[in-house]
Design an enzyme around this catalytic site. Structure first.
Site, short mmCIF file in Angstrom:
data_model
loop_
_atom_site.label_atom_id
_atom_site.label_comp_id
_atom_site.label_asym_id
_atom_site.label_seq_id
_atom_site.Cartn_x
_atom_site.Cartn_y
_atom_site.Cartn_z
N TYR A 140 33.02 63.32 14.22
CA TYR A 140 32.84 63.83 15.71
C TYR A 140 31.71 64.16 15.74
CZ TYR A 140 33.16 63.02 20.24
OH TYR A 140 32.64 62.75 21.87
N GLY A 283 41.44 72.05 14.94
CA GLY A 283 40.23 71.19 15.36
C GLY A 283 40.13 71.28 17.07
#
Ligand code: UFG
Length: 326
Positions: A140, A283
């Protein structure tokens, strides 16, 4: 101005469309409704179509009267991007590239891009300013940084002016109660907590309480949706006036831990709910707080909802309105 808002039926896009229309702009929303809602577009013209569809883009941009494009149609889930990188590179990079090519074909040269704090990866220091190293740790973040790079090169070669706005944690809802956050599935902390507070959800799961922070939970910088949108309008005006591209980090500059957000939500809603501690989510950096000095100085941007209570109150109003509509 006449502004094309791509992704104007989503959470941030729909608030932006409202703000632009109320300021007297002519707004066109282009959205494929994969995540957005038709009824969230309450102002201007709506066109159902895909960001990657050249023929739709040519029809809109070919009219010759679009002054600027704002792009909110990115996919946004970090975890999903790790599992399905192809989906993220296709939509966030390839489709955005198609949009930029259409802009160049039709001579539309002002672009506002939704970027993210995820381009910085694990911070070397906080608060994070624009000079901070950019080392994303997931697809992303990479997808957004790639477009930032494309935009830098297009500025130099083609004179396409862009402003990249790196959002920290967008939160809250339209204080008029007309619009709010409606992600399906919902993954964001504040709406999930408020769904627990309203009884729509059994509990709130805290992803990790062993981080190197005061109470062990992750710290984030929550910024009200309307303040975020206001920064877009100011950035667009400055970009057109100065004929210069820019990049800004957008946050309030104050961090709140997950536990602090839960306490605020309990206070605002007046309801207690179950909180369970779960393992860390992959993450998640421990602390993400923005240094938005540049936006404050260059754009004269002043967030109006700087208090977390205030942000959560608007989201709580949206949640309770949602329940009363059921
Ligand atoms: N969290 C929980 N429980 C939940 C949901 C979230 O404890 O049920 C925690 C997360 O672990 C994180 C914090 O709450 O520590 C905030 O999580 P969000 O998912 O609300 O937001 P993120 O900080 O992960 O993500 C936001 C944007 C992303 C963007 C990212 C940039 O939503 O699109 O900031 O870092 F990429």
């Amino acid at each position: 101005m006449k502004i094309l808002v791509v992704g104007g039926a989503g959470y941030i896009g729909s608030h932006m469309v409202k703000q632009l229309a109320q300021a007297g702009n002519d707004v066109i929303t282009l959205d494929n409704l994969s995540y957005g809602y038709r009824d969230a577009v309450k102002y201007g013209e709506f066109i159902e179509g895909d960001l990657g569809d050249e023929s739709v883009l040519d029809a809109i941009l070919g009219t010759g009267d679009i002054d600027a494009v704002m792009h909110f149609a990115g996919f946004i889930q970090v975890g999903e991007s790790v599992l399905k990188p192809s989906m993220y590179y296709h939509n966030n990079v390839v489709n955005t590239f198609t949009l930029l090519e259409a802009m160049l074909r039709h001579g539309v040269k002002n672009f506002i891009f939704s970027s993210t704090a995820a381009i910085f990866g694990e911070p070397d220091y906080t608060p994070i300013d624009e000079k901070h190293n950019k080392q994303p740790i997931n697809p992303y973040g990479h997808s957004k940084l790639m477009i930032e790079q494309v935009l830098e090169d297009y500025d130099k070669a083609y004179g396409l002016r862009s402003t990249c706005l790196r959002y920290f944690n967008a939160a809250g809802a339209d204080p008029d109660g007309e619009l709010g956050e409606r992600h399906v599935p919902e993954t964001h902390l504040i709406p999930l907590i408020l769904q627990a507070a309203s009884g729509r959800r059994e509990d709130i799961k805290v992803f990790g309480d062993d981080y190197a922070t005061d109470d062990g939970t992750c710290v984030r910088d929550y910024i009200h949706i309307n303040d975020l949108c206001e920064a877009h309008s100011l950035a667009l005006h400055r970009m057109i006036k100065s004929d210069k591209s820019a990049r800004y980090n957008l946050g309030n500059g104050t961090g709140f831990s997950v536990k602090q957000v839960i306490d605020v939500a309990k206070k605002v809603s007046g309801n207690d709910f179950k909180v369970s501690i779960e393992p860390r989510r992959a993450g998640d950096p421990a602390v993400l707080v923005a240094d938005s000095t540049l936006a404050r100085e260059q754009l004269n941007w002043q967030p109006r909802h700087a208090e977390l209570d205030d942000i959560v109150k608007t989201a709580w109003q949206w949640e309770t309105d949602f329940l009363s509509r059921q």
